[in-house]
Design a protein around this motif. Structure first.
Motif, PDB file in Angstrom:
ATOM      1  N   LEU A   1      -8.308  -5.290   1.944  1.00  0.00           N
ATOM      2  CA  LEU A   1      -8.180  -5.316   3.432  1.00  0.00           C
ATOM      3  C   LEU A   1      -6.634  -5.292   3.903  1.00  0.00           C
ATOM      4  O   LEU A   1      -6.615  -4.424   5.023  1.00  0.00           O
ATOM      5  N   THR A   2      -5.813  -5.720   3.559  1.00  0.00           N
ATOM      6  CA  THR A   2      -4.495  -5.799   3.956  1.00  0.00           C
ATOM      7  C   THR A   2      -3.917  -4.218   3.479  1.00  0.00           C
ATOM      8  O   THR A   2      -3.319  -3.662   4.301  1.00  0.00           O
TER       9      THR A   2
ATOM     10  N   PRO B   1       3.365  -7.685   2.768  1.00  0.00           N
ATOM     11  CA  PRO B   1       2.020  -7.698   3.557  1.00  0.00           C
ATOM     12  C   PRO B   1       0.973  -8.608   3.063  1.00  0.00           C
ATOM     13  O   PRO B   1       0.450  -9.077   3.801  1.00  0.00           O
ATOM     14  N   ASP B   2       0.929  -8.871   1.680  1.00  0.00           N
ATOM     15  CA  ASP B   2       0.039  -9.760   1.308  1.00  0.00           C
ATOM     16  C   ASP B   2       0.233 -11.067   1.821  1.00  0.00           C
ATOM     17  O   ASP B   2      -0.690 -12.040   1.840  1.00  0.00           O
ATOM     18  N   ASP B   3       1.268 -11.395   2.158  1.00  0.00           N
ATOM     19  CA  ASP B   3       1.805 -12.762   2.641  1.00  0.00           C
ATOM     20  C   ASP B   3       1.393 -13.209   4.027  1.00  0.00           C
ATOM     21  O   ASP B   3       1.354 -14.009   4.706  1.00  0.00           O
TER      22      ASP B   3
ATOM     23  N   THR C   1       2.400 -10.942  10.666  1.00  0.00           N
ATOM     24  CA  THR C   1       3.661 -11.357  10.639  1.00  0.00           C
ATOM     25  C   THR C   1       4.564 -10.068   9.979  1.00  0.00           C
ATOM     26  O   THR C   1       5.483  -9.905  10.468  1.00  0.00           O
ATOM     27  N   TRP C   2       3.815  -9.416   9.225  1.00  0.00           N
ATOM     28  CA  TRP C   2       4.682  -8.346   8.477  1.00  0.00           C
ATOM     29  C   TRP C   2       4.807  -7.303   9.427  1.00  0.00           C
ATOM     30  O   TRP C   2       5.840  -6.444   9.675  1.00  0.00           O
ATOM     31  N   LEU C   3       3.531  -6.921  10.448  1.00  0.00           N
ATOM     32  CA  LEU C   3       3.739  -6.082  11.284  1.00  0.00           C
ATOM     33  C   LEU C   3       4.441  -6.316  12.394  1.00  0.00           C
ATOM     34  O   LEU C   3       5.326  -5.400  12.835  1.00  0.00           O
ATOM     35  N   ALA C   4       4.692  -7.679  12.684  1.00  0.00           N
ATOM     36  CA  ALA C   4       5.789  -7.913  13.777  1.00  0.00           C
ATOM     37  C   ALA C   4       7.326  -7.633  13.411  1.00  0.00           C
ATOM     38  O   ALA C   4       8.007  -7.512  14.235  1.00  0.00           O
TER      39      ALA C   4
END
Length: 349
Positions: free
Chosen positions: A98-99, A122-124, A128-131
């Motif tokens: 999904l990520t 991204p898996d974390d 947050t990764w997008l921001a």
């Protein structure tokens, strides 16, 4: 000890930039090629091999067109496209499918984005990764800056997708996911993003992201899966043309949109009695797909049969990132004409 190649190799990268200042370059390259060809015919040693690279598609295409100096002299004309969704997941080393889908929805398969993307992985945590990437003005992949570059540097920003069933109503959509994200998410909230409210912007834009970015990208992946991988699951093997369509329903005075339609191998779009290999619906909503979705496809299959299309071997396929209700999964497992595709199947086969 490494053996030396008998063919010297000359590589010119980003040729379009050089042509901006030295437009005469193709002339000497033509002369070099022609002299090498003449020498080879007279027993001279092998001449250099030349590789020309460039990211400006229009410029590179023009090099080999019309009366241009290099016309007819290319042995290979290769366009390097992005990774497909499976290759992109492997390249990013993303465990959660999904990520992987969400990352592909905003960045596509361009490999150059990974080295400049922020941490964490991204898996974390995708939000947050997008921001810290597309909504972080200080990052190289900040979509507002990247979009200006893509539009300025002659990258194809739009693509026309034609129905595989009927081509009278083409669909025009943004092909580059970074540009799409910028137009739908970043630009409307540019001031807030520039002031450092990336996480808040991401939360407020979640409905738009899900319906206008993630949803359409999931439909794209469903069609890509059908083209590349579904032949191992379909009774007829490799399908023919794959696309979208609309089916008229005269009794209900409406038209039904079909997310995925695949004709049988050898069939042509718009053929009046074409054999249809697959009808599919792909929805990225949080709800699991149920029997109502299957009944809708059964109804559309019946309409197509009434219109003269060969639906005797049509597989009805539902694509869902969040799985299926038990009342659908059980009966579907006992039917040869129904295929259920969730994220594990989409990504892992």
């Amino acid at each position: 000890m490494t053996a030396r190649s008998p063919h010297p190799l000359l590589v010119i990268d980003e040729l379009p930039y050089l042509l901006q200042h030295s437009p005469e370059i193709p002339g000497p390259l033509q002369q070099l090629y022609d002299e090498q060809q003449r020498g080879a015919r007279h027993g001279a040693g092998p001449g250099p091999r030349l590789i020309l690279c460039g990211s400006a598609m229009g410029v590179m295409h023009e090099l080999l067109s019309g009366t241009k100096p290099l016309r007819g002299r290319a042995v290979v004309d290769l366009r390097l496209g992005p990774f497909d969704y499976r290759g992109s997941r492997a390249f990013w080393q993303i465990e959660d499918p999904l990520t992987a889908l969400k990352v592909h929805a905003v960045l596509g398969g361009a490999p150059g984005y990974r080295p400049v993307a922020a941490r964490p992985h991204p898996d974390d945590g995708f939000d947050t990764w997008l921001a810290m990437t597309l909504l972080e003005p200080g990052r190289a992949v900040y979509s507002h800056t990247e979009t200006e570059y893509l539009l300025r540097e002659d990258h194809p920003a739009h693509a026309v997708l034609r129905h595989a069933h009927r081509a009278r109503h083409p669909i025009i959509t943004l092909a580059d996911p970074v540009i799409r994200f910028n137009q739908l998410i970043t630009l409307p909230q540019a001031a807030a993003v520039e002031q450092g409210f990336a996480e808040q912007v991401g939360q407020q834009a979640a409905p738009t992201f899900n319906s206008k970015i993630l949803g359409p990208r999931f439909e794209d992946l469903a069609r890509d899966f059908t083209r590349r991988y579904a032949h191992t699951l379909l009774p007829g093997g490799l399908p023919g043309p794959v696309g979208t369509t609309e089916v008229a329903d005269q009794a209900a005075r409406t038209r039904h949109e079909v997310d995925v339609i695949a004709l049988a191998a050898g069939e042509r779009p718009q053929a009046p009695r074409a054999k249809i290999a697959l009808l599919g619906e792909a929805k990225a909503t949080a709800a699991r797909r149920g029997t109502g979705d299957l009944q809708r496809l059964e109804h559309i299959r019946g309409l197509l049969a009434e219109q003269g299309y060969d639906t005797g071997g049509t597989t009805l396929t539902l694509y869902s990132p969040h799985g299926f209700h038990p009342d659908l999964a059980g009966p579907a497992a006992r039917r040869d004409d129904v295929l259920l595709v969730d994220l594990p199947a989409l990504y892992d086969g």
